[in-house]
Write an enzyme that holds these catalytic residues in place. Structure first.
Site, PDB file in Angstrom:
ATOM      1  N   LYS A 162       1.090  -0.997   0.126  1.00  0.00           N
ATOM      2  CA  LYS A 162       0.090  -0.150   0.170  1.00  0.00           C
ATOM      3  C   LYS A 162       1.184   1.448  -0.099  1.00  0.00           C
ATOM      4  O   LYS A 162       1.594   1.355   0.665  1.00  0.00           O
ATOM      5  CB  LYS A 162      -0.963   0.213   2.118  1.00  0.00           C
ATOM      6  CG  LYS A 162      -1.933  -0.713   0.970  1.00  0.00           C
ATOM      7  CD  LYS A 162      -2.231  -0.649  -0.033  1.00  0.00           C
ATOM      8  CE  LYS A 162      -3.972  -1.328   0.265  1.00  0.00           C
ATOM      9  NZ  LYS A 162      -5.136  -1.332  -0.827  1.00  0.00           N
ATOM     10  N   ASP A 191      -0.354  -0.379  -5.019  1.00  0.00           N
ATOM     11  CA  ASP A 191      -1.705  -0.246  -4.506  1.00  0.00           C
ATOM     12  C   ASP A 191      -1.587   1.511  -4.108  1.00  0.00           C
ATOM     13  O   ASP A 191      -1.248   1.259  -2.582  1.00  0.00           O
ATOM     14  CB  ASP A 191      -2.743  -1.023  -4.222  1.00  0.00           C
ATOM     15  CG  ASP A 191      -3.895  -0.482  -4.562  1.00  0.00           C
ATOM     16  OD1 ASP A 191      -4.007   0.450  -5.014  1.00  0.00           O
ATOM     17  OD2 ASP A 191      -5.537  -1.186  -3.509  1.00  0.00           O
ATOM     18  N   GLU A 217      -1.778   0.061  -9.612  1.00  0.00           N
ATOM     19  CA  GLU A 217      -2.680   0.034  -8.738  1.00  0.00           C
ATOM     20  C   GLU A 217      -3.657   1.300  -8.421  1.00  0.00           C
ATOM     21  O   GLU A 217      -2.616   2.360  -7.255  1.00  0.00           O
ATOM     22  CB  GLU A 217      -3.353  -0.990  -8.018  1.00  0.00           C
ATOM     23  CG  GLU A 217      -4.895  -1.321  -7.510  1.00  0.00           C
ATOM     24  CD  GLU A 217      -5.387  -3.030  -6.979  1.00  0.00           C
ATOM     25  OE1 GLU A 217      -4.788  -3.868  -7.689  1.00  0.00           O
ATOM     26  OE2 GLU A 217      -5.628  -2.334  -5.817  1.00  0.00           O
ATOM     27  N   ASP A 242      -9.440   0.076  -9.380  1.00  0.00           N
ATOM     28  CA  ASP A 242      -9.428  -0.599  -9.021  1.00  0.00           C
ATOM     29  C   ASP A 242     -11.318  -0.166  -8.583  1.00  0.00           C
ATOM     30  O   ASP A 242     -12.511  -0.496  -9.321  1.00  0.00           O
ATOM     31  CB  ASP A 242      -8.734  -1.214  -8.008  1.00  0.00           C
ATOM     32  CG  ASP A 242      -9.381  -1.864  -6.592  1.00  0.00           C
ATOM     33  OD1 ASP A 242     -10.496  -2.229  -6.805  1.00  0.00           O
ATOM     34  OD2 ASP A 242      -8.984  -1.837  -5.316  1.00  0.00           O
ATOM     35  N   LYS A 266     -12.894  -7.473  -7.999  1.00  0.00           N
ATOM     36  CA  LYS A 266     -13.449  -7.676  -6.427  1.00  0.00           C
ATOM     37  C   LYS A 266     -15.095  -8.677  -6.230  1.00  0.00           C
ATOM     38  O   LYS A 266     -15.780  -7.694  -7.036  1.00  0.00           O
ATOM     39  CB  LYS A 266     -13.417  -6.932  -5.363  1.00  0.00           C
ATOM     40  CG  LYS A 266     -11.949  -6.447  -5.473  1.00  0.00           C
ATOM     41  CD  LYS A 266     -11.996  -5.271  -4.892  1.00  0.00           C
ATOM     42  CE  LYS A 266     -10.359  -4.846  -3.927  1.00  0.00           C
ATOM     43  NZ  LYS A 266     -10.235  -3.189  -3.374  1.00  0.00           N
ATOM     44  N   GLN A 294     -11.837  -6.670  -0.576  1.00  0.00           N
ATOM     45  CA  GLN A 294     -12.167  -5.595   0.135  1.00  0.00           C
ATOM     46  C   GLN A 294     -11.854  -5.389   1.456  1.00  0.00           C
ATOM     47  O   GLN A 294     -13.242  -4.867   1.980  1.00  0.00           O
ATOM     48  CB  GLN A 294     -13.087  -5.842  -0.860  1.00  0.00           C
ATOM     49  CG  GLN A 294     -14.509  -4.459  -0.475  1.00  0.00           C
ATOM     50  CD  GLN A 294     -15.542  -3.924  -1.380  1.00  0.00           C
ATOM     51  OE1 GLN A 294     -14.967  -4.072  -2.362  1.00  0.00           O
ATOM     52  NE2 GLN A 294     -16.283  -3.909  -0.562  1.00  0.00           N
TER      53      GLN A 294
HETATM   54  C1  MUC Z   1      -7.819  -2.350  -2.447  1.00  0.00           C
HETATM   55  O1  MUC Z   1      -7.256  -2.982  -3.214  1.00  0.00           O
HETATM   56  O2  MUC Z   1      -7.292  -1.506  -2.580  1.00  0.00           O
HETATM   57  C2  MUC Z   1      -8.901  -1.340   0.369  1.00  0.00           C
HETATM   58  C3  MUC Z   1     -10.098  -0.631   0.885  1.00  0.00           C
HETATM   59  C4  MUC Z   1     -11.042  -1.733   0.094  1.00  0.00           C
HETATM   60  O3  MUC Z   1     -12.352  -1.247  -0.229  1.00  0.00           O
HETATM   61  O4  MUC Z   1     -10.094  -2.786  -0.579  1.00  0.00           O
HETATM   62  C5  MUC Z   1      -8.647  -2.596  -0.047  1.00  0.00           C
HETATM   63  C6  MUC Z   1      -7.883  -3.159  -0.810  1.00  0.00           C
HETATM   64 MG    MG Z   2      -6.920  -1.621  -4.049  1.00  0.00          MG
END
Ligand code: MUC
Ligand code: MG
Length: 366
Positions: A162, A191, A217, A242, A266, A294
């Protein structure tokens, strides 16, 4: 076999290791368990994880939209008539997570009624997925410790870092420390959850260009269309959409306008039905997909494995499946195990998520 009623149960389970990222922090799984009851006594279930800062849904709004809008309209529809079910869901805009949970619960009920695992109904490509682990905002040395621990303990060799912090040097340093500490055999991708501008993202790509990062991402807000398009054109690695692509329509818009050139799927926000549409779009266009997380519980992670393992394109890359390890408990009766860096599908009718009713009684809020 008709839908009789839909039950929504809000519950809360604390995280032992809260995940922090550019658009928020999750300290408690304040989710909703959704159960679709049929007149034959078959019950399908799914988990709905609200992400207020991403899609605008809350635990309360998911309960309200299902109880007040979707459940009354869906009662009486045959469980296998998914296109009729989706015609009802489509009439209401947004509310992707509520819709996704109803869709997964409907598939679960269909699988149970047929005595067939849903991963077989969806495609049956393989029986497991490799696991990618998500690393939240922490100092670089702690991130490396965590990654090494997950590699040793679970055999995980793919990590999503992240990013999206300022100053940019925090993230650049973390990338360098992870690559140096983990070596070249480990896949690392980023991401930013819209945390940077397009120019900042380009700057980070320049300062990490020798590290073999595989994907970037949601680097900046996809609505800033020109900056995002310029970034996608200049990026040496795929830019993954995403939160900008919860529906097939969103994915089409972003791919056509050049806002991304890979797509994260997702199941929590797209269900299995819309995820199938997104996947078809991507495979037809030759666009890479990833199976995202998620910040799902074990119930949600099983849904992701069910969909991801069912198709060749979604099982090619490691899926994000390990966030549940940071929770203090879960509702699943038979816990998920990560073996040799993989999670297996369940050869049970439906999605295979059986609830521990004692735990549900302990964690439910109403
Ligand atoms: C992601 O991939 O962004 C963080 C917030 C969400 O909804 O998913 C995560 C992971
Ligand atoms: Mg993401």
């Amino acid at each position: 076999m008709k839908i009789e009623r839909i039950e929504t149960i809000p519950y809360a389970i604390a995280y032992t290791h809260p995940l922090k990222f550019a658009s928020g922090e999750v300290t408690s799984a304040d989710h909703v368990l959704v159960r679709v009851y049929t007149d034959d006594g078959v019950v399908g279930l799914a988990d709905a994880p609200p992400r207020p800062y991403t899609y605008g849904e809350t635990q309360e709004s998911i309960v309200a939209i299902i109880d007040k809008i979707f459940a009354p309209q869906l009662a009486g529809i045959e469980i296998v008539d998914r296109e009729r079910i989706h015609a009802v869901l489509r009439r209401t805009v947004n509310n992707q997570v509520a819709k996704g949970a109803i869709d997964v619960a409907v598939w679960d009920a269909i699988g149970k009624a047929l005595g067939t695992p849903v991963h077989k109904l969806l495609g049956g490509y393989t029986d497991r997925m490799r696991v990618s682990h998500m690393l939240g905002f922490r100092p670089a040395d702690e991130l490396l410790d965590e990654a090494q621990r997950f590699r040793e303990q679970y055999g995980i060799t793919t990590f999503k870092l992240k990013v999206g912090r300022r100053p940019l040097s925090l993230d650049v340093e973390a990338c360098h420390v992870l690559r140096e500490g983990l070596g070249d055999d480990v896949e690392i991708y980023l991401d930013a959850n819209r945390g940077w501008t397009a120019n900042e993202a380009l700057e980070v790509l320049r300062r990490t260009q020798d590290l073999g990062l595989s994907l970037l991402e949601e680097p900046c807000d996809a609505k800033e269309a020109m900056g995002r398009r310029r970034l996608v054109e200049k990026s040496p690695i795929p830019v993954v959409g995403d939160e900008s692509v919860p529906t097939a329509g969103d994915a089409s818009r972003e791919l056509i306008s050049g806002g991304c050139n890979a797509i994260c799927i997702k199941t929590a926000r797209s269900g299995f039905t819309e995820a199938t549409e997104i996947l078809g779009l991507c495979t037809g266009l030759g666009v890479d997909v990833t199976m995202g997380n998620q910040i799902d519980t074990q119930i949600g992670s099983l849904a992701t494995v069910t969909f991801g393992a069912a198709h060749e394109a979604t099982s090619r890359r490691a899926g994000e499946l390990s966030n549940f390890l940071d929770m203090s408990d879960d509702l699943l009766a038979d816990p998920i195990r990560i073996v040799d860096g993989t999670i297996a599908v369940r050869d049970l009718p439906g999605v295979g998520a059986e609830i521990d009713e004692d735990k549900l009684a302990a964690y439910r809020l109403t």
